[in-house]
Design a protein around this motif. Structure first.
Motif, PDB file in Angstrom:
ATOM      1  N   ILE A 117     -12.318   8.547   2.095  1.00 12.11           N
ATOM      2  CA  ILE A 117     -12.214   7.501   1.585  1.00 12.11           C
ATOM      3  C   ILE A 117     -11.659   7.755   0.146  1.00 12.11           C
ATOM      4  CG2 ILE A 117     -13.486   5.873   0.257  1.00 12.11           C
ATOM      5  CD1 ILE A 117     -13.568   4.626   2.931  1.00 12.11           C
ATOM      6  N   CYS A 118     -12.031   8.750  -0.607  1.00 12.41           N
ATOM      7  CA  CYS A 118     -11.559   9.373  -1.896  1.00 12.41           C
ATOM      8  C   CYS A 118      -9.934   9.760  -1.713  1.00 12.41           C
ATOM      9  CB  CYS A 118     -12.441  10.192  -2.456  1.00 12.41           C
ATOM     10  SG  CYS A 118     -14.098   9.461  -2.999  1.00 12.41           S
ATOM     11  N   LYS A 119      -9.909  10.532  -0.886  1.00 15.28           N
ATOM     12  CA  LYS A 119      -8.599  11.334  -0.604  1.00 15.28           C
ATOM     13  C   LYS A 119      -7.561  10.461  -0.434  1.00 15.28           C
ATOM     14  CE  LYS A 119      -6.386  14.517   2.717  1.00 15.28           C
ATOM     15  NZ  LYS A 119      -6.383  15.225   3.757  1.00 15.28           N
ATOM     16  N   HIS A 120      -8.019   9.448   0.169  1.00  8.76           N
ATOM     17  CA  HIS A 120      -6.569   8.357   0.732  1.00  8.76           C
ATOM     18  C   HIS A 120      -6.417   7.364  -0.429  1.00  8.76           C
ATOM     19  CE1 HIS A 120      -5.356  10.275   4.232  1.00  8.76           C
ATOM     20  NE2 HIS A 120      -6.653  10.565   4.536  1.00  8.76           N
ATOM     21  N   TYR A 121      -7.252   6.991  -1.311  1.00  2.77           N
ATOM     22  CA  TYR A 121      -7.449   5.990  -2.462  1.00  2.77           C
ATOM     23  C   TYR A 121      -6.095   5.895  -3.078  1.00  2.77           C
ATOM     24  CZ  TYR A 121      -9.142   2.618  -5.613  1.00  2.77           C
ATOM     25  OH  TYR A 121      -9.155   1.388  -6.426  1.00  2.77           O
ATOM     26  N   LEU A 122      -5.671   6.950  -3.709  1.00  2.00           N
ATOM     27  CA  LEU A 122      -4.263   7.013  -4.585  1.00  2.00           C
ATOM     28  C   LEU A 122      -3.312   6.462  -3.516  1.00  2.00           C
ATOM     29  CD1 LEU A 122      -4.808  10.110  -6.488  1.00  2.00           C
ATOM     30  CD2 LEU A 122      -5.305   7.746  -7.069  1.00  2.00           C
ATOM     31  N   ARG A 123      -3.104   6.731  -2.322  1.00  5.41           N
ATOM     32  CA  ARG A 123      -2.131   6.309  -1.485  1.00  5.41           C
ATOM     33  C   ARG A 123      -2.227   4.887  -1.165  1.00  5.41           C
ATOM     34  NH1 ARG A 123      -1.158   8.332   4.655  1.00  5.41           N
ATOM     35  NH2 ARG A 123      -3.073   7.412   4.782  1.00  5.41           N
ATOM     36  N   PHE A 124      -3.353   4.313  -1.103  1.00  9.34           N
ATOM     37  CA  PHE A 124      -3.711   2.702  -0.989  1.00  9.34           C
ATOM     38  C   PHE A 124      -3.120   2.158  -2.286  1.00  9.34           C
ATOM     39  CE2 PHE A 124      -6.334  -0.516  -2.298  1.00  9.34           C
ATOM     40  CZ  PHE A 124      -6.256  -1.469  -0.978  1.00  9.34           C
ATOM     41  N   LEU A 125      -3.345   2.506  -3.247  1.00  7.45           N
ATOM     42  CA  LEU A 125      -2.917   2.235  -4.732  1.00  7.45           C
ATOM     43  C   LEU A 125      -1.412   2.173  -4.761  1.00  7.45           C
ATOM     44  CD1 LEU A 125      -5.422   3.836  -7.350  1.00  7.45           C
ATOM     45  CD2 LEU A 125      -5.437   1.515  -6.203  1.00  7.45           C
ATOM     46  N   GLN A 126      -0.729   3.176  -4.375  1.00  7.46           N
ATOM     47  CA  GLN A 126       0.581   3.115  -4.301  1.00  7.46           C
ATOM     48  C   GLN A 126       1.223   1.920  -3.433  1.00  7.46           C
ATOM     49  OE1 GLN A 126       2.347   6.748  -2.559  1.00  7.46           O
ATOM     50  NE2 GLN A 126       4.006   6.670  -4.319  1.00  7.46           N
ATOM     51  N   TYR A 127       0.528   2.024  -2.300  1.00  8.85           N
ATOM     52  CA  TYR A 127       1.354   1.149  -1.133  1.00  8.85           C
ATOM     53  C   TYR A 127       0.921  -0.243  -1.574  1.00  8.85           C
ATOM     54  CZ  TYR A 127       1.921   4.930   2.065  1.00  8.85           C
ATOM     55  OH  TYR A 127       2.218   6.104   2.482  1.00  8.85           O
ATOM     56  N   ASN A 128      -0.275  -0.605  -2.466  1.00  6.67           N
ATOM     57  CA  ASN A 128      -0.386  -1.962  -2.773  1.00  6.67           C
ATOM     58  C   ASN A 128      -0.507  -2.189  -4.279  1.00  6.67           C
ATOM     59  OD1 ASN A 128      -1.431  -3.075  -0.149  1.00  6.67           O
ATOM     60  ND2 ASN A 128      -2.580  -1.180  -0.231  1.00  6.67           N
ATOM     61  N   GLU A 129       0.738  -1.631  -4.977  1.00  8.11           N
ATOM     62  CA  GLU A 129       0.693  -1.757  -6.491  1.00  8.11           C
ATOM     63  C   GLU A 129       0.789  -3.187  -6.787  1.00  8.11           C
ATOM     64  OE1 GLU A 129       2.946   0.034 -10.066  1.00  8.11           O
ATOM     65  OE2 GLU A 129       3.506   0.654  -7.973  1.00  8.11           O
ATOM     66  N   SER A 130       1.976  -3.946  -6.263  1.00 11.43           N
ATOM     67  CA  SER A 130       2.242  -5.174  -6.542  1.00 11.43           C
ATOM     68  C   SER A 130       1.184  -6.262  -6.123  1.00 11.43           C
ATOM     69  CB  SER A 130       3.485  -5.358  -5.912  1.00 11.43           C
ATOM     70  OG  SER A 130       3.262  -5.716  -4.589  1.00 11.43           O
ATOM     71  N   ILE A 131       0.587  -6.119  -5.082  1.00  8.55           N
ATOM     72  CA  ILE A 131      -0.687  -6.956  -4.868  1.00  8.55           C
ATOM     73  C   ILE A 131      -1.586  -6.820  -5.837  1.00  8.55           C
ATOM     74  CG2 ILE A 131      -2.208  -7.480  -3.223  1.00  8.55           C
ATOM     75  CD1 ILE A 131      -0.224  -6.596  -0.966  1.00  8.55           C
ATOM     76  N   ILE A 132      -2.139  -5.498  -5.971  1.00  7.97           N
ATOM     77  CA  ILE A 132      -3.151  -5.283  -6.955  1.00  7.97           C
ATOM     78  C   ILE A 132      -2.929  -5.824  -8.218  1.00  7.97           C
ATOM     79  CG2 ILE A 132      -4.390  -3.477  -8.283  1.00  7.97           C
ATOM     80  CD1 ILE A 132      -3.885  -1.652  -5.828  1.00  7.97           C
ATOM     81  N   LYS A 133      -1.722  -5.718  -8.850  1.00  5.83           N
ATOM     82  CA  LYS A 133      -1.333  -6.070 -10.230  1.00  5.83           C
ATOM     83  C   LYS A 133      -1.157  -7.599 -10.238  1.00  5.83           C
ATOM     84  CE  LYS A 133       1.534  -2.329 -11.789  1.00  5.83           C
ATOM     85  NZ  LYS A 133       2.892  -2.004 -12.413  1.00  5.83           N
ATOM     86  N   GLU A 134      -0.984  -8.337  -9.262  1.00  9.50           N
ATOM     87  CA  GLU A 134      -0.996  -9.938  -9.122  1.00  9.50           C
ATOM     88  C   GLU A 134      -2.471 -10.404  -9.045  1.00  9.50           C
ATOM     89  OE1 GLU A 134       0.160 -12.830  -5.719  1.00  9.50           O
ATOM     90  OE2 GLU A 134       1.659 -11.396  -5.987  1.00  9.50           O
ATOM     91  N   LYS A 135      -3.172  -9.655  -8.292  1.00  8.98           N
ATOM     92  CA  LYS A 135      -4.745  -9.969  -8.108  1.00  8.98           C
ATOM     93  C   LYS A 135      -5.428  -9.858  -9.431  1.00  8.98           C
ATOM     94  CE  LYS A 135      -4.626 -11.506  -3.795  1.00  8.98           C
ATOM     95  NZ  LYS A 135      -4.798 -12.755  -3.465  1.00  8.98           N
ATOM     96  N   ILE A 136      -5.247  -8.813 -10.057  1.00  9.64           N
ATOM     97  CA  ILE A 136      -6.365  -8.436 -11.241  1.00  9.64           C
ATOM     98  C   ILE A 136      -5.433  -8.953 -12.562  1.00  9.64           C
ATOM     99  CG2 ILE A 136      -7.632  -7.028  -9.742  1.00  9.64           C
ATOM    100  CD1 ILE A 136      -6.422  -4.668 -11.364  1.00  9.64           C
ATOM    101  N   ARG A 137      -4.583  -9.430 -12.557  1.00  7.83           N
ATOM    102  CA  ARG A 137      -4.094  -9.754 -14.057  1.00  7.83           C
ATOM    103  C   ARG A 137      -4.093 -11.229 -14.306  1.00  7.83           C
ATOM    104  NH1 ARG A 137       0.200  -5.455 -15.770  1.00  7.83           N
ATOM    105  NH2 ARG A 137      -1.039  -3.679 -15.472  1.00  7.83           N
TER     106      ARG A 137
END
Length: 137
Positions: A117-137
């Motif tokens: 879970i920890c090891k792959h988290y940064l990859r998840f962030l990278q792949y979902n950057e635009s969605i994450i920025k849209e959802k939490i801003r």
């Protein structure tokens, strides 16, 4: 690619976005049924991992979560084991296979699940950057 190498490639802003309860829950929810204590514990360990610059000091983070939640380590592992078992029964094993390269017919042990879970988290962030920025801003 190692976590530290990937972290150096990601903008600091994205890593900071990853230290967000919504994003952590969304990520953990990709791998199991939300609402089970074990998933919550995985998320809490992941938050310590993020706050400590993605250093793989998993035993330390497990102990901190155990202390924070006032539960024994064995109880924490039992809850994560239940989370994994129930999630496997509900078909989440395909997600573990696709994203974590976990290709066993059985779920990983709690310690292995935490590491993955920890090891792959940064990859998840990278792949979902635009969605994450849209959802939490």
């Amino acid at each position: 690619m190692k976590s530290r190498e990937l972290e150096n490639m990601l903008p600091l802003e994205l890593i900071k976005l990853g230290d967000n309860n919504f994003v952590v829950s969304w990520y953990v929810g990709q791998f199991g049924t939300l609402g089970l204590k074990g998933g919550g514990y995985l998320g809490k360990v992941l938050k310590y991992y993020i706050k400590n610059n993605c250093m793989p000091n998993y035993d330390e983070y497990i102990q901190k979560v155990s202390d924070d939640c006032n539960v024994k380590r064995t109880s924490l592992f039992d809850a994560i084991r239940r989370f994994l078992r129930v999630s496997w029964e509900r078909g989440f094993n395909d997600t573990w296979s696709d994203f974590m390269d976990w290709n066993s017919s059985n779920p990983p042990s709690p310690k292995v699940a935490i590491r993955l879970i920890c090891k792959h988290y940064l990859r998840f962030l990278q792949y979902n950057e635009s969605i994450i920025k849209e959802k939490i801003r």
